[in-house]
Enzyme design. Structure first.
Site, PDB file in Angstrom:
ATOM      1  N   LYS A 245       0.831  -1.203   0.000  1.00 32.56           N
ATOM      2  CA  LYS A 245       0.000   0.000   0.000  1.00 32.56           C
ATOM      3  C   LYS A 245       0.871   1.262   0.000  1.00 32.56           C
ATOM      4  CE  LYS A 245      -2.654   2.957   2.882  1.00 32.56           C
ATOM      5  NZ  LYS A 245      -2.783   3.346   4.274  1.00 32.56           N
TER       6      LYS A 245
ATOM      7  N   ASP B 149      -6.788   1.259   0.916  1.00 32.72           N
ATOM      8  CA  ASP B 149      -6.889   1.602   2.335  1.00 32.72           C
ATOM      9  C   ASP B 149      -8.268   1.175   2.813  1.00 32.72           C
ATOM     10  OD1 ASP B 149      -8.690   3.462   1.442  1.00 32.72           O
ATOM     11  OD2 ASP B 149      -7.807   5.155   2.500  1.00 32.72           O
TER      12      ASP B 149
END
Ligand code: SF4
Length: 230
Positions: free
Chosen positions: A123, A142
């Site tokens: 991420k 997210d």
């Protein structure tokens, strides 16, 4: 042949582009290293809180050397209003050390190299590559992206890396950087975690609302809750 899911994904992308033409990375930064630090700090913490802390932090620490040379206790104090500040202090200093020792003081710009840095998973690497270097390496997942992707029926997965794989398959690569920003804007404005405003949503007619409790009290089939990081 174009699948129904592909057509729906394309339509979602088109409508969100129109709805949020100004969507952008919510973490304030002026270079790749600042974005890396801000993204490490943002795990399990709101972007607003991170921006408050980095407004001061980035004036005090300007380079990887600055973080490396700081006493661990002092840096921890400077970020103490952020969740898991002790772990994040260690990760930031260890990442700064690797950047200095292995990458000539510059944040590396490949996924494999970024993943060698402490506190950096896919991420964070996707955020840095996409927003600091303009490299579309994958869709950032997210908690907002995970929740909306599930509700919109774009994935049945709950783990961020599996959600990313599903999204990478149907979202065109040219949209990998901006699509998550638009989903995040939409998640904050309309598709909230607790009370999505489906009646006000531009995606209402094409959203299967997986896992959303409707006003009638019916729970549509699907998974509730995301295990995605922040
Ligand atoms: S219709 Fe409801 S569940 Fe679907 S994206 Fe919009 S607000 Fe979220």
């Amino acid at each position: 042949m174009i699948s129904d899911k592909q057509k729906r994904t394309d339509e979602i992308i088109k409508r969100l582009k129109k709805e949020y033409p100004d969507a952008h990375c919510a973490l304030n930064h002026s270079n790749a290293f600042e974005l890396l630090v801000a993204t490490i700090l943002s795990a399990q913490c709101t972007d607003e809180r991170v921006n408050i802390v980095t407004a001061t932090l980035f004036r005090k620490y300007r380079t990887p050397h600055d973080y490396l040379n700081a006493a661990q206790e002092e840096l921890a104090q400077d970020i103490k209003s952020i969740n898991f500040f002790n772990t994040k202090t260690r990760n930031i200093q260890a990442a700064a050390q690797k950047i200095v020792e292995n990458f000539g003081g510059e944040v590396p710009c490949t996924m494999d190299e970024l993943l060698t840095l402490n506190g950096v998973a896919r991420k964070t690497a996707n955020v840095v590559l996409g927003n600091a270097f303009g490299i579309a390496s994958g869709v950032v997942v997210d908690t907002h992206v995970a929740r909306l992707s599930q509700r919109l029926g774009l994935t049945k997965e709950t783990m961020p890396e599996k959600i990313e794989k599903d999204l990478n398959e149907f979202v065109p690569q040219k949209d990998w950087v901006m699509f998550p920003h638009r989903l995040i804007f939409h998640g904050r404005a309309v598709c909230n975690a607790r009370k999505p405003k489906c009646g006000d949503c531009v995606l209402n007619d094409i959203c299967p609302k997986i896992g959303v409790v409707q006003e009638a009290g019916i729970l549509t089939p699907g998974r509730k809750g995301a295990k995605a990081q922040k």
